[in-house]
Design an enzyme around this catalytic site. Sequence first.
Site: not given
Ligand code: IPE
Ligand code: IPE
Ligand code: MG
Length: 243
Positions: A16, A18, A33, A63, A65, A127, A184
């Site tokens: 998380d 990006n 990303h 979620e 999407w 792996l 995380r």
């Molecule tokens: C969780 O991150 C999903 C991935 C890292 C792929 P999210 O950014 O979607 O989670 P929330 O919305 O903060 O809970």
């Molecule tokens: C995680 O990074 C990647 C995906 C959920 C695909 P985020 O896109 O959720 O990045 P933040 O949490 O908004 O910074």
């Molecule tokens: Mg996120």
Amino acid sequence: MTKERCIPSHVAIIMDGNGRWAQQRKQLRAFGHRAGLKAVREIVSYAASIGIKVLTLYAFSSENWKRSSSEVSALISLFIYALNRETKNLHKNNIRLNIIGDVTRFNDQLQSMIFKAETLTKDNSGLILNIAANYGGRWDIMQSVHKITQKVKNGELRLDEITEERIGAEMSMGDFPDVDLVIRTGGEYRISNFLLWQIAYAEFYFTDTFWPDFNQTQFDNAINEFNQRERRFGAVLTEELTC
Ligand code: IPE
Ligand code: IPE
Ligand code: MG
């Protein structure tokens, strides 16, 4: 004598941060990303080199999407790009690739690429790399229940054969060990519908570092912290558990 470091067999990572990483640089979220893909490469090769057996990466949740169509398309294009570019490399490095999640929601081109990559690498003994794409922990429990009820309906399974082991075996990664360590990145303290069943006795490690900045050193910090934990699995510890 110093105690040897225990390497967890199964590590699962919620990658998380990006988007915020990109925003800090005044760039579009997609830029973050793409930077995240670089971190994936580094972490996969490091995990293989230190002898982790199973690495599970949360790439796209059921979620996600809900995001803008441009961000969703950017993520899917990146997934296609990464499969195209990295599959041969993974194979060369004896890595077995699995995609977990409801892949039927992806277009035919992507589904067939996933199938090809999994088939190519299925006999590799190094792996095991699981990429969670359109994955949800609740979906996973539901699909296990569906498979089991179908078997009961067909007369292949009796009700008293529906045990924890059976439900676990029908979940994604049912043939792999349970998760030992969940990491995380990105500063949130939640599971966001990632693995639910498989983390029953996992240890948790949270870091504020955004995923694109996560590197070998930080991965090592997480493993060192894991080594400080005393895993009891509900029992009273009488002697030190070996890993
Ligand atoms: C969780 O991150 C999903 C991935 C890292 C792929 P999210 O950014 O979607 O989670 P929330 O919305 O903060 O809970
Ligand atoms: C995680 O990074 C990647 C995906 C959920 C695909 P985020 O896109 O959720 O990045 P933040 O949490 O908004 O910074
Ligand atoms: Mg996120």
